[in-house]
Write a protein that holds these residues in place. Structure first.
Motif, short mmCIF file in Angstrom:
data_model
loop_
_atom_site.label_atom_id
_atom_site.label_comp_id
_atom_site.label_asym_id
_atom_site.label_seq_id
_atom_site.Cartn_x
_atom_site.Cartn_y
_atom_site.Cartn_z
N ALA A 127 -34.24 34.65 -5.94
CA ALA A 127 -32.90 34.76 -7.11
C ALA A 127 -32.33 33.89 -6.68
O ALA A 127 -31.23 32.99 -7.57
N PHE A 128 -31.48 33.32 -5.60
CA PHE A 128 -30.56 32.49 -4.54
C PHE A 128 -30.92 31.28 -5.19
O PHE A 128 -30.05 29.86 -5.54
N PRO A 129 -32.17 30.64 -4.58
CA PRO A 129 -32.78 29.65 -5.31
C PRO A 129 -33.04 29.06 -6.84
O PRO A 129 -32.96 28.20 -7.50
N VAL A 130 -33.71 30.46 -7.43
CA VAL A 130 -34.39 29.91 -8.25
C VAL A 130 -32.97 30.10 -9.55
O VAL A 130 -32.81 29.08 -9.88
N PHE A 131 -32.12 30.87 -9.46
CA PHE A 131 -31.08 31.27 -10.25
C PHE A 131 -29.70 29.70 -10.29
O PHE A 131 -28.43 29.75 -10.31
N ARG A 132 -30.33 29.10 -9.78
CA ARG A 132 -29.12 27.69 -9.27
C ARG A 132 -29.76 26.56 -10.85
O ARG A 132 -28.61 25.33 -10.73
N VAL A 133 -30.57 27.14 -10.89
CA VAL A 133 -31.11 26.26 -13.01
C VAL A 133 -31.11 27.04 -13.75
O VAL A 133 -31.03 28.56 -13.62
N ARG A 134 -31.49 25.88 -14.95
CA ARG A 134 -31.38 26.75 -15.93
C ARG A 134 -32.34 26.46 -17.29
O ARG A 134 -33.18 25.21 -16.84
N GLY A 135 -32.73 27.50 -17.87
CA GLY A 135 -33.87 26.75 -19.08
C GLY A 135 -34.97 26.15 -18.97
O GLY A 135 -35.56 26.85 -18.18
N ASP A 136 -35.48 25.20 -19.00
CA ASP A 136 -36.42 24.70 -18.78
C ASP A 136 -37.02 24.86 -16.98
O ASP A 136 -37.80 24.87 -16.46
#
Length: 347
Positions: A127-136
């Motif tokens: 979650a720490f690296p993944v949710f630094r971005v959004r959408g596509d």
């Protein structure tokens, strides 16, 4: 419409629900042969995977394409825990099994729980690296995670037996009951979560994340909660799938598994837990019920021969028609009881 709060009446309702489920599963096991029972087991497993995937993708609104990775983690951990050391030694051909793998062994239920916990821990770390971005961009990052898990399984034969996979996995006795009851427990728990304050925060993140942040919602915490919960049940679903099939390999957990789950939740309605259940019955059930179309057909005395692949053509047309007339899925963002309440109120 809010779900009823926990009370003696609610508790008795849950007991009645589990009792009815037990009677239904007993009837299925006694009335149908092993092939039909296996189909129902498959439906229950995909129901579990669909409602958990819908939590992060539909309820929280995060376009995640990672389910195949978490299902693979659950399947491999369950398989390793169920097999004895002697079986592992005889089975692993590409490399000798790791000493740690040899000492791991437990019964079925603890194996499922451990599989779910491991998948959930991986989700929290991811979650720490993944949710630094959004959408596509979020979709691309999570899609890459699924490929990483598959490549890891292929390139670490001392842990997973490589591309050969793991076979001779013990199938749990009364597997239909395990699949049915665990799917029911997952649905009940996810519905309770959706109608809690955390569920309302998840919907706020889905509808407008910037507005949710302005209202003081810790969006990272909420998204991580949904992600970890979804991964927990997906790991358990992978364990059930491994026990049902008794054989797994890396190819079983490619992107097509995620794509099938995505079809299910979009068809049922993104954000609707009961819609995910209905979508599972339509997609998985009809996929089996239409299998006769691949066999030689005789209609009105006329032999039309066999047309392999006709089943998927008809199935695709059915999905196309449904989506044309139900743009938001069969239930949209509503639950079945919400639609019934609106009809009763004349809305």
């Amino acid at each position: 419409m809010r779900m009823p709060q926990t009370s003696p009446a609610t508790f008795l309702g849950y007991i009645a629900l589990f009792a009815l489920t037990f009677l239904a599963l007993a009837a299925l096991e006694s009335l149908f042969d092993d092939y039909i029972v296996r189909i129902f087991c498959n439906i229950f497993i995909f129901m579990l995977l669909a409602v958990s995937y819908n939590l992060i993708n539909g309820v929280t609104g995060q376009l995640s394409l990672e389910p195949n990775g978490f299902v693979a983690i659950g399947a491999y951990i369950t398989a390793i825990l169920l097999l004895t050391a002697d079986t592992k030694i005889n089975m692993f051909e590409m490399a000798a099994p790791s000493p740690v793998i040899l000492i791991l062994h437990t019964s079925f239920l603890p194996a499922l729980v451990i599989s779910g916990i491991c998948a959930s821990v991986v989700a929290v770390c991811l979650a720490f690296p993944v949710f630094r971005v959004r959408g596509d961009y979020l979709a691309i990052v999570t899609l890459g995670f699924g490929f990483i898990i598959k490549i890891f399984a292929i390139n670490n034969p001392q842990i997973t037996n490589g591309a050969i996979g793991i076979n001779e996995i013990p199938q749990a006795s009364h597997i239909l009951y395990w699949c049915g009851f665990i799917a029911l427990i997952a649905v009940v728990l996810i519905l309770q979560l959706v109608y809690s304050k955390y569920g309302r925060a998840m919907k706020a993140v889905r509808d407008d994340e910037d507005a949710a942040i302005a209202m003081g919602i810790n969006t990272f915490k909420i998204k991580t909660c949904a992600f970890a919960t979804s991964a927990f049940f997906e790991g358990i679903g992978g364990g059930l799938l491994a026990s049902l099939l008794t054989i797994i390999s890396p190819d079983l957990f490619d992107f097509m598994l995620t794509f099938q789950l995505l079809i299910i939740i979009v068809l049922g309605g993104l954000g609707s837990t009961t819609g995910a259940i209905l979508g599972t019955v339509v997609v998985v059930g009809s996929g089996e019920w239409l299998r006769f179309l691949d066999q030689p057909l005789t209609l009105f005395g006329q032999d039309f021969g066999a047309h392999p692949g006709l089943r998927m053509v008809v199935f695709s047309l059915v999905l196309l028609v449904i989506m044309l007339f139900a743009r938001e899925g069969l239930l949209g963002k509503q639950e079945i009881w919400d639609m019934r309440r609106r009809r009763l109120n004349g809305k």
